[in-house]
Design an enzyme around this catalytic site. Structure first.
Site, short mmCIF file in Angstrom:
data_model
loop_
_atom_site.label_atom_id
_atom_site.label_comp_id
_atom_site.label_asym_id
_atom_site.label_seq_id
_atom_site.Cartn_x
_atom_site.Cartn_y
_atom_site.Cartn_z
N ALA A 132 0.87 -1.18 0.00
CA ALA A 132 0.00 0.00 0.00
C ALA A 132 0.90 1.23 0.00
CB ALA A 132 -0.91 0.00 1.22
N ALA A 134 0.94 5.67 0.31
CA ALA A 134 0.33 6.97 0.53
C ALA A 134 1.34 8.04 0.15
CB ALA A 134 -0.10 7.11 2.00
N SER A 135 0.99 9.30 0.40
CA SER A 135 1.85 10.38 -0.06
C SER A 135 3.08 10.58 0.81
CB SER A 135 1.05 11.68 -0.12
OG SER A 135 0.43 11.91 1.13
N ALA A 137 4.34 7.87 3.00
CA ALA A 137 5.05 6.60 3.21
C ALA A 137 4.33 5.49 2.47
CB ALA A 137 5.11 6.28 4.70
N GLN A 138 4.98 4.33 2.40
CA GLN A 138 4.34 3.14 1.86
C GLN A 138 4.69 1.94 2.74
OE1 GLN A 138 5.99 3.13 -2.11
NE2 GLN A 138 7.56 1.63 -1.61
N VAL A 139 3.88 0.88 2.58
CA VAL A 139 4.00 -0.29 3.45
C VAL A 139 4.43 -1.50 2.64
CG1 VAL A 139 2.77 -1.86 5.00
CG2 VAL A 139 2.29 0.60 5.07
N ASP A 288 -8.53 9.09 14.10
CA ASP A 288 -8.72 9.08 12.64
C ASP A 288 -9.37 7.75 12.25
OD1 ASP A 288 -8.66 10.11 10.10
OD2 ASP A 288 -6.59 9.57 9.69
#
Length: 515
Positions: A132, A134-135, A137-139, A288
């Site tokens: 996955a 995101a802007s 970080a990534q996993v 969140d």
């Protein structure tokens, strides 16, 4: 010289993106804009894309996603101020999804090796491609040498520089808004930008997110069904966060939830109970809780991820909140009003009876109603109107709590439209009331008071010594008067201490029990 110029052009790019999504001067708010803003809005809509969402908050969310991480964070912060932008607008913003294409696997490996100071092959038996992105970080899914499957979150290379450039643009935009659009001052744009900047700086250090996960794991012990992935601290650094891997279904995939045979009604109740239990009993909550951060295992276990925003409530705030919620749940509006005044949320010059009547006007129409009949968002909107009428100044963490309640309600309504937020909240509130405000809580308060008394007594010799030194510095007629003056001051100090001790013990043993 070129710095401000480049920042200005980046601001123009941001304005173009907002105009494309009809998010700069939304058509729904034309009536409240001054004439120049209405004209600018009509011009901007000439370039707006088709198929725009009906909710202006959702249109802004899509524009912010396109602009990048700093703007996404701005939207997340703005979503916490439903009292300013309105609940409908805030609900649209709460759907922000921060997704991007992954950066190359080789770059991620370089970051991991630099941060953990060892080759990836030494650190992990397996290190897979991005699962996955995101802007920020990534996993990656990986396996340690002892066979544990883990999730490795890696910051994007160069994200620090981009964040700082975006913050400069946001600061310039806030300054221009204050200067040319006085009505925007109610939103406190400069304060918003500084809040966003602080949050982004913290997110650039994944050790802070690891600390949030650890804190929420401790808080989740009190909840009936909430689980937090364990942080693998030896494999965590500033730009790398490693946690246990969760094989579960995201709550964004309702079809998969149904295919797994998950009881959606129970799951919705678990989400509400877990959120309130953590907030009330442990004073920390996941702030969140949108569907993208919540997962359910095939065994029905509820999991939460992404701990960049953790809300916290101090002990007194939790008690006042519990008294307020319990007053609503039992329809004891006088008690709920008293809690507001005792907490200092309502200025004392207002009449408690008037405020009690205002709370009754909010609560009575919703009892016996399903969430799809009277959404919690409408209730919160009326509550915010009441806050303005009675000059209430809520604490930021309470606003964050309310924002999260809106998110939780949205997730629960997706699972089951018949979800009753009040009914689901009752068990957590009642447990807290029994523990904190019942006999058990009062006995615990007595012991806390006694601990404070013990601390005061331990400090008493130091206090007496200081009083003695002060007495010795006093001007006396002759040396023979010094011992007498010393004895008088010491005796007076002891007498005052003894009297204070007696009063405090009386309050602790009688006043507490009489609550």
């Amino acid at each position: 010289m070129f710095g401000p110029v480049f920042t200005f052009f980046r601001l123009i790019r941001a304005a173009w993106t907002l105009a494309r999504h009809d998010a700069m001067f939304p058509v729904e708010y034309q009536a409240v804009f001054p004439a120049p803003a209405r004209l600018a809005g009509r011009v901007a809509r000439l370039v707006a894309i088709r198929g725009r969402a009906d909710n202006p908050g959702e249109r802004l969310a899509r524009a912010l996603e396109e602009l990048g991480p700093s703007y996404v964070k701005l939207g997340q912060v703005l979503a916490t101020r439903a009292d300013v932008v309105g609940v409908h607008f805030a609900r649209g913003l709460s759907r922000l999804q921060d997704r991007m294409d992954p950066f190359p696997d080789a770059e991620a490996r370089k970051v991991v090796e630099a941060e953990l100071e060892a080759p990836v092959e030494t650190l992990f038996a397996e290190f897979g491609p991005p699962a996955a992105a995101a802007s920020i970080a990534q996993v990656h899914k990986a396996v340690t040498h002892d066979g544990q499957t883990v999730a490795v979150k890696v910051l994007r290379p160069g994200i620090d520089q981009r964040i700082h450039k975006d913050i400069a643009v946001l600061r310039m935009g806030a300054g221009l808004a204050v200067r040319f659009f006085p009505a925007s001052r109610r939103l406190e744009p400069r304060a918003f930008v500084e809040t966003v900047a602080r949050s982004l700086v913290l997110e650039l250090d994944l050790r802070m997110e690891a600390a949030g996960a650890s804190e929420l794991m401790e808080a989740a012990v009190a909840a009936q069904n909430l689980h937090i992935p364990e942080v693998i601290w030896p494999l965590t650094a500033k730009r790398v966060l490693t946690t246990e891997w969760i094989d579960a279904i995201p709550l964004t995939d309702i079809d998969a939830v149904d295919a797994a045979g998950i009881d959606r009604i129970k799951l919705a109740s678990d989400i509400t109970d877990a959120f309130l239990t953590c907030a009330l009993e442990r004073g920390a909550f996941h702030a969140d809780m949108h569907a993208g951060n919540l997962f359910v295992g095939r065994d029905g276990k509820l999991w939460a991820v992404d701990f960049g925003i953790v809300g916290r409530l101090e002990g007194p705030e939790r008690r006042y909140l519990a008294r307020i919620l319990h007053g609503f749940l039992t329809r004891d509006y006088d008690r709920a009003a008293d809690a507001h005044f005792d907490a200092g949320y309502v200025p004392s010059h207002h009449a408690r009876a008037d405020f009690s009547a205002a709370l009754r006007s909010v609560a009575e129409p919703i009892f016996g109603k399903r969430a799809d009949e009277v959404p919690m968002s409408r209730v919160l909107l009326q509550l915010f109107e009441v806050t303005e009428l009675f000059d209430m100044h809520l604490q930021p963490q309470l606003i964050l709590l309310q924002k999260t309640m809106v998110q939780v309600e949205g997730v629960c309504r997706t699972l089951t439209p018949a979800h009753d937020m009040w009914e689901a909240s009752a068990p957590a509130v009642e447990r807290f009331m029994r523990r904190e405000l019942g006999p058990e809580g009062r006995v615990r308060d007595i012991f806390r008071d006694l601990e404070r008394l013990h601390t005061s007594l331990v400090a008493l010799p130091v206090t007496l010594e200081r009083l003695t030194e002060a007495a010795e510095r006093m001007n006396a007629p002759d040396d023979l008067a010094q011992p007498a003056r010393h004895a008088w001051v010491t005796g007076a100090a002891i007498a005052v201490a003894a009297a204070s001790l007696a009063v405090l013990l009386t309050l602790a043993l009688t006043g507490r029990l009489a609550m």
